[in-house]
Write a protein that holds these residues in place. Structure first.
Motif, PDB file in Angstrom:
ATOM      1  N   LEU A   2       0.992  -1.306   0.022  1.00 49.56           N
ATOM      2  CA  LEU A   2      -0.076   0.130   0.110  1.00 49.56           C
ATOM      3  C   LEU A   2       0.699   1.204  -0.037  1.00 49.56           C
ATOM      4  O   LEU A   2       0.365   2.166  -0.210  1.00 49.56           O
ATOM      5  CB  LEU A   2      -0.983  -0.013   0.923  1.00 49.56           C
ATOM      6  CG  LEU A   2      -1.971  -0.942   1.301  1.00 49.56           C
ATOM      7  CD1 LEU A   2      -2.581  -0.899   2.375  1.00 49.56           C
ATOM      8  CD2 LEU A   2      -2.973  -1.117  -0.073  1.00 49.56           C
ATOM      9  N   PRO A  23     -14.948  -7.638   2.558  1.00 49.46           N
ATOM     10  CA  PRO A  23     -14.412  -8.397   3.649  1.00 49.46           C
ATOM     11  C   PRO A  23     -15.048  -9.987   3.842  1.00 49.46           C
ATOM     12  O   PRO A  23     -14.157 -10.887   4.182  1.00 49.46           O
ATOM     13  CB  PRO A  23     -14.613  -7.701   4.966  1.00 49.46           C
ATOM     14  CG  PRO A  23     -14.897  -6.706   4.511  1.00 49.46           C
ATOM     15  CD  PRO A  23     -15.613  -6.350   3.143  1.00 49.46           C
ATOM     16  N   GLY A  66     -14.563  -1.492   5.651  1.00 46.02           N
ATOM     17  CA  GLY A  66     -13.696  -2.687   6.093  1.00 46.02           C
ATOM     18  C   GLY A  66     -12.605  -2.923   5.125  1.00 46.02           C
ATOM     19  O   GLY A  66     -12.428  -2.014   4.209  1.00 46.02           O
ATOM     20  N   LEU A  67     -11.914  -3.860   5.546  1.00 48.46           N
ATOM     21  CA  LEU A  67     -10.659  -3.994   4.484  1.00 48.46           C
ATOM     22  C   LEU A  67     -11.278  -4.985   3.286  1.00 48.46           C
ATOM     23  O   LEU A  67     -11.594  -5.872   3.478  1.00 48.46           O
ATOM     24  CB  LEU A  67      -9.653  -4.853   5.484  1.00 48.46           C
ATOM     25  CG  LEU A  67      -9.067  -4.015   6.515  1.00 48.46           C
ATOM     26  CD1 LEU A  67      -8.203  -5.063   7.381  1.00 48.46           C
ATOM     27  CD2 LEU A  67      -8.395  -2.816   6.096  1.00 48.46           C
ATOM     28  N   CYS A  68     -10.835  -4.198   2.310  1.00 46.70           N
ATOM     29  CA  CYS A  68     -11.343  -4.883   0.899  1.00 46.70           C
ATOM     30  C   CYS A  68     -10.055  -5.145   0.004  1.00 46.70           C
ATOM     31  O   CYS A  68      -9.195  -4.834   0.378  1.00 46.70           O
ATOM     32  CB  CYS A  68     -12.256  -3.809   0.304  1.00 46.70           C
ATOM     33  SG  CYS A  68     -13.951  -3.697   1.217  1.00 46.70           S
ATOM     34  N   ALA A  69     -10.635  -5.618  -1.202  1.00 44.37           N
ATOM     35  CA  ALA A  69      -9.425  -5.748  -2.349  1.00 44.37           C
ATOM     36  C   ALA A  69      -9.992  -5.197  -3.472  1.00 44.37           C
ATOM     37  O   ALA A  69     -11.125  -5.337  -3.773  1.00 44.37           O
ATOM     38  CB  ALA A  69      -9.016  -7.186  -2.168  1.00 44.37           C
ATOM     39  N   GLU A  79      -4.759  -5.571  -1.666  1.00 39.54           N
ATOM     40  CA  GLU A  79      -5.288  -6.157  -0.519  1.00 39.54           C
ATOM     41  C   GLU A  79      -5.332  -5.330   0.770  1.00 39.54           C
ATOM     42  O   GLU A  79      -4.453  -4.373   0.935  1.00 39.54           O
ATOM     43  CB  GLU A  79      -4.725  -7.428  -0.297  1.00 39.54           C
ATOM     44  CG  GLU A  79      -4.766  -8.451  -1.284  1.00 39.54           C
ATOM     45  CD  GLU A  79      -5.873  -9.391  -1.555  1.00 39.54           C
ATOM     46  OE1 GLU A  79      -6.704  -9.416  -0.396  1.00 39.54           O
ATOM     47  OE2 GLU A  79      -6.150 -10.270  -2.350  1.00 39.54           O
ATOM     48  N   GLY A  80      -6.372  -5.450   1.570  1.00 40.65           N
ATOM     49  CA  GLY A  80      -6.092  -4.758   2.951  1.00 40.65           C
ATOM     50  C   GLY A  80      -6.353  -3.211   2.768  1.00 40.65           C
ATOM     51  O   GLY A  80      -5.788  -2.467   3.645  1.00 40.65           O
ATOM     52  N   VAL A  81      -7.370  -2.730   1.837  1.00 38.45           N
ATOM     53  CA  VAL A  81      -7.596  -1.444   1.817  1.00 38.45           C
ATOM     54  C   VAL A  81      -8.649  -1.010   2.469  1.00 38.45           C
ATOM     55  O   VAL A  81      -9.795  -1.733   2.283  1.00 38.45           O
ATOM     56  CB  VAL A  81      -7.699  -1.097   0.017  1.00 38.45           C
ATOM     57  CG1 VAL A  81      -8.289   0.470   0.013  1.00 38.45           C
ATOM     58  CG2 VAL A  81      -6.557  -1.377  -0.849  1.00 38.45           C
ATOM     59  N   PHE A  82      -8.571  -0.158   3.479  1.00 39.18           N
ATOM     60  CA  PHE A  82      -9.846   0.329   4.245  1.00 39.18           C
ATOM     61  C   PHE A  82     -10.824   1.120   3.294  1.00 39.18           C
ATOM     62  O   PHE A  82     -10.282   2.251   3.265  1.00 39.18           O
ATOM     63  CB  PHE A  82      -9.277   1.168   5.629  1.00 39.18           C
ATOM     64  CG  PHE A  82     -10.422   0.975   6.386  1.00 39.18           C
ATOM     65  CD1 PHE A  82     -10.812  -0.149   7.296  1.00 39.18           C
ATOM     66  CD2 PHE A  82     -11.176   2.437   6.611  1.00 39.18           C
ATOM     67  CE1 PHE A  82     -11.886  -0.116   8.110  1.00 39.18           C
ATOM     68  CE2 PHE A  82     -12.125   2.335   7.657  1.00 39.18           C
ATOM     69  CZ  PHE A  82     -12.769   1.276   8.432  1.00 39.18           C
TER      70      PHE A  82
END
Length: 103
Positions: A2, A23, A66-69, A79-82
């Motif tokens: 990121l 998520p 939430g954490l998305c992709a 991955e792990g994009v809020f």
């Protein structure tokens, strides 16, 4: 990964549709609307200019945050994009409006 994301990576997505992986693994079709850089919030030791991306879903959704992709040109799958939901503020309330901040 990121830390390597810059606003230029999202530029080709503006006005385009894509898919946000939620998520829980569901895929939500979205359209990317706005890209804003925030030069006043840049930290002196940071190489990246802070920026935000706004987009909306193309269908009704109960997803809030939430954490998305998502797929981004030149970078592939992030991955792990809020992702945060924002109020419709006079826009179509039947779809979701979302925001990602890259500081």
């Amino acid at each position: 990964m990121l830390q390597q994301v810059h606003s230029r990576h999202f530029q080709p997505l503006l006005g385009q549709t894509g898919s946000l992986t939620l998520p829980d693994g569901r895929c939500l079709p979205v359209r990317f609307d706005t890209l804003d850089e925030a030069p006043r919030t840049k930290m002196p030791s940071s190489e990246r200019m802070p920026f935000s991306v706004e987009f909306n879903s193309l269908q009704s959704t109960d997803f809030v945050e939430g954490l998305c992709a998502l797929e981004v040109p030149e970078l592939g799958r992030l991955e792990g994009v809020f992702v945060s939901r924002i109020p419709p503020m006079g826009r179509d309330p039947s779809v979701g409006y979302f925001y990602i901040a890259f500081n």
